[in-house]
Design a protein around this motif. Structure first.
Motif, mmCIF file in Angstrom:
data_model
loop_
_atom_site.group_PDB
_atom_site.id
_atom_site.type_symbol
_atom_site.label_atom_id
_atom_site.label_comp_id
_atom_site.label_asym_id
_atom_site.label_seq_id
_atom_site.Cartn_x
_atom_site.Cartn_y
_atom_site.Cartn_z
ATOM 1 N N ALA A 129 0.870 -1.179 0.000
ATOM 2 C CA ALA A 129 0.000 0.000 0.000
ATOM 3 C C ALA A 129 0.908 1.232 0.000
ATOM 4 N N ARG A 130 0.652 2.124 -0.961
ATOM 5 C CA ARG A 130 1.451 3.356 -1.039
ATOM 6 C C ARG A 130 0.518 4.564 -1.162
ATOM 7 N N ASN A 131 0.722 5.536 -0.306
ATOM 8 C CA ASN A 131 -0.110 6.743 -0.284
ATOM 9 C C ASN A 131 -1.592 6.392 -0.149
ATOM 10 N N ILE A 132 -1.854 5.360 0.611
ATOM 11 C CA ILE A 132 -3.221 4.893 0.856
ATOM 12 C C ILE A 132 -3.464 4.890 2.360
ATOM 13 N N SER A 133 -4.614 5.421 2.754
ATOM 14 C CA SER A 133 -4.992 5.426 4.164
ATOM 15 C C SER A 133 -5.955 4.271 4.418
ATOM 16 N N ILE A 134 -5.508 3.303 5.178
ATOM 17 C CA ILE A 134 -6.319 2.121 5.487
ATOM 18 C C ILE A 134 -7.071 2.346 6.801
ATOM 19 N N ASN A 151 -3.981 -9.276 16.151
ATOM 20 C CA ASN A 151 -3.188 -8.795 17.284
ATOM 21 C C ASN A 151 -2.613 -7.411 17.051
ATOM 22 N N ALA A 152 -2.127 -7.174 15.825
ATOM 23 C CA ALA A 152 -1.501 -5.890 15.523
ATOM 24 C C ALA A 152 -1.576 -5.659 14.021
ATOM 25 N N GLN A 153 -1.563 -4.393 13.641
ATOM 26 C CA GLN A 153 -1.531 -4.026 12.223
ATOM 27 C C GLN A 153 -0.957 -2.626 12.098
ATOM 28 N N ASP A 154 -0.144 -2.444 11.056
ATOM 29 C CA ASP A 154 0.437 -1.114 10.836
ATOM 30 C C ASP A 154 1.198 -1.109 9.521
ATOM 31 N N TYR A 155 1.569 0.097 9.086
ATOM 32 C CA TYR A 155 2.396 0.240 7.900
ATOM 33 C C TYR A 155 3.821 -0.206 8.213
ATOM 34 N N ALA A 156 4.492 -0.734 7.222
ATOM 35 C CA ALA A 156 5.877 -1.182 7.374
ATOM 36 C C ALA A 156 6.713 -0.579 6.251
ATOM 37 N N GLU A 157 8.020 -0.617 6.431
ATOM 38 C CA GLU A 157 8.933 -0.036 5.452
ATOM 39 C C GLU A 157 8.802 -0.749 4.099
ATOM 40 N N GLY A 158 8.944 0.022 3.017
ATOM 41 C CA GLY A 158 8.900 -0.560 1.684
ATOM 42 C C GLY A 158 7.495 -0.659 1.113
ATOM 43 N N TYR A 161 2.114 -3.105 4.306
ATOM 44 C CA TYR A 161 1.201 -3.085 5.447
ATOM 45 C C TYR A 161 1.206 -4.485 6.032
ATOM 46 N N LYS A 162 1.400 -4.560 7.349
ATOM 47 C CA LYS A 162 1.566 -5.857 8.011
ATOM 48 C C LYS A 162 0.438 -6.085 9.014
ATOM 49 N N ILE A 163 -0.151 -7.266 8.939
ATOM 50 C CA ILE A 163 -1.186 -7.690 9.880
ATOM 51 C C ILE A 163 -0.694 -8.933 10.598
ATOM 52 N N ARG A 164 -0.707 -8.883 11.930
ATOM 53 C CA ARG A 164 -0.317 -10.047 12.734
ATOM 54 C C ARG A 164 -1.577 -10.661 13.339
ATOM 55 N N LEU A 165 -1.769 -11.968 13.076
ATOM 56 C CA LEU A 165 -2.972 -12.665 13.514
ATOM 57 C C LEU A 165 -2.784 -13.323 14.879
ATOM 58 N N ALA A 208 0.186 -0.294 -8.885
ATOM 59 C CA ALA A 208 -1.150 -0.746 -8.487
ATOM 60 C C ALA A 208 -1.353 -0.475 -7.002
ATOM 61 N N ARG A 209 -0.287 -0.540 -6.236
ATOM 62 C CA ARG A 209 -0.348 -0.316 -4.789
ATOM 63 C C ARG A 209 -0.769 1.113 -4.442
ATOM 64 N N LYS A 210 -0.702 2.031 -5.408
ATOM 65 C CA LYS A 210 -1.197 3.392 -5.190
ATOM 66 C C LYS A 210 -2.710 3.475 -5.341
ATOM 67 N N ALA A 211 -3.299 2.509 -6.042
ATOM 68 C CA ALA A 211 -4.734 2.538 -6.312
ATOM 69 C C ALA A 211 -5.533 1.739 -5.293
ATOM 70 N N PHE A 212 -5.000 0.614 -4.836
ATOM 71 C CA PHE A 212 -5.699 -0.210 -3.852
ATOM 72 C C PHE A 212 -4.682 -1.132 -3.182
#
Length: 425
Positions: A129-134, A151-158, A161-165, A208-212
């Motif tokens: 995800a780039r320039n996208i607000s989730i 458990n956790a979710q946030d933006y990551a480098e590069g 977006y990372k989701i920990r289950l 594509a990561r800029k669009a969705f």
């Protein structure tokens, strides 16, 4: 001067001796002659200079230090630092997404829903995800009919977006990830961008990561169902033919256009467009040419060539064009000359005006059509796993474009020479 070993037309005309193509000499010029003894002296001087440099390096360069000897010089430290910086292990390069989970289906309609399959045991979902607000409150992961706690979710480098289950997905498990997001519709000609007459996409190579939110690498092929909202007086296009449309919440000024599922494809080949453009039907019912309403007449040239090139490649490859339709769109505000989106080719060299377009203009349009239609097989039906294999699809399309154009008719025979401005007699 010659280009790629092929002379320009003016040089051929001046080549009166009818020998093989050679560079014309023009007017005689003063020459410089070096005698044989002088050449020998120059060679000896070069050898002596090399010997002198070797001696200087031998006596002045620092030696290896035994235990207790003085520390390496500043020069040695600097060299070691540079060499060390160049020794980047694979673990230090964080370009690619993990292969532990992959998407099989996407559905977009303002929200994104992804069907994911675990390729190995994992408790993380990482995507681009780039320039996208989730909207974090909208993110949900379901396995069968049960919700999986996050458990956790946030933006990551590069651009990640990372989701920990809260639980581990076992190899072979499928789950559905749904989330809401907002993006930016700008004029930067990347991702989903805005023009004067349209909003269009350019996803190749990594936008594509800029669009969705998505797994934006060519390795991750998936099927897509696209739904687009549009004003009542505009049209939409995507990779597949339009499936159905319906009023947006009983508001007759806005409509949803829903497109059927695509074949497996990477994100960089996905395309969609909302516009006021108009179409002209070609001689092949599968192919339409799109442009501004005042310019559609100039699509006739491409409308004549494209069906012939498509038919040639179908016979040459022994494989029918894999999609039900092909839209070819004249996009003036575009960062490339063309893009081979599967079933929705975009170009900025599509239009040919019989009154003003030169033979060079017509050649360029024909060659670009040949290149992008060849991509429908090389690059689209068969896609690279990673961008270091880009030469495979581009090399084949560049090679095959000559075959496609040469198949059109006698006018285009020996097209390589025509393209390089060589007169064939």
């Amino acid at each position: 001067m010659f280009s790629s070993g092929i002379p320009a037309s003016a040089e051929v005309e001046n080549n009166s001796n009818q020998k093989k193509y050679t560079v014309n000499r023009g007017r005689p010029s003063k020459s410089v002659v070096i005698s044989r003894p002088l050449c020998v002296l120059m060679a000896i001087g070069a050898l002596l200079l090399a010997l002198l440099v070797g001696l200087v390096v031998f006596f002045l360069a620092p030696r290896e230090c035994a235990a207790g000897d003085e520390a390496p010089s500043a020069l040695t430290k600097a060299v070691d630092s540079v060499v060390g910086a160049m020794r980047i292990s694979e673990d230090d390069v964080d370009e690619r997404l993990p292969r532990s989970i992959r998407p099989t289906h996407y559905s977009t309609s303002g929200l994104v829903s992804m069907v994911l399959k675990a390729e190995e045991d994992t408790s993380e979902i990482i995507f681009h995800a780039r320039n996208i607000s989730i909207d974090k409150h909208s993110v949900s992961v379901r396995k069968s009919s049960s919700q999986i706690k996050i458990n956790a979710q946030d933006y990551a480098e590069g651009d990640k977006y990372k989701i920990r289950l809260d639980e581990t997905l076992s190899k072979g498990d499928e789950c559905e990830l749904s989330l809401g997001y907002t993006g930016i519709l700008d004029r930067h000609l990347k991702g989903f961008y805005k023009g004067n007459y349209f909003a269009s996409t350019q996803f190749s190579p990594t936008d594509a990561r800029k669009a969705f939110p998505c797994f934006d690498e060519p390795y991750f092929k998936a099927k897509f169902i696209i739904s687009l909202a549009r004003p009542f007086n505009m049209t939409t296009l995507s990779n597949m033919p339009l499936g159905k449309y319906e009023a947006y919440e009983n508001d007759k000024t806005w409509y949803w256009d829903v497109y059927p599922e695509t074949p497996d494809m990477p994100t960089y080949l996905l395309a969609f467009m909302v516009s006021e453009l108009q179409s002209e039907q070609s001689t092949d019912t599968r192919i339409k040419l799109w442009a501004r309403s005042d310019l559609t007449q100039f699509t006739a040239y491409a409308g004549d060539l494209a069906p012939k090139i498509l038919k040639y490649f179908e016979e040459y490859f022994g494989t029918s064009f894999p999609l039900p339709k092909m839209d070819i769109v004249a996009v003036p505000e575009f960062g490339f000359s063309a893009m081979e989106n599967w079933g929705l080719i975009t170009e900025n060299v599509l239009l040919v005006d019989p009154a003003t377009s030169t033979n060079s203009d017509k050649r360029e349009t024909a060659m670009v059509l040949g290149h992008e239609i060849a991509h429908q097989w090389f690059g689209n039906l068969v896609s690279p796993k990673w961008w270091n294999d880009l030469w495979l699809k581009e090399g084949f399309a560049t090679y095959l474009e000559y075959f496609g154009v040469n198949s059109i008719g006698r006018l285009w025979k020996n097209f390589y020479f025509l393209r390089h401005n060589v007169r064939w007699v």
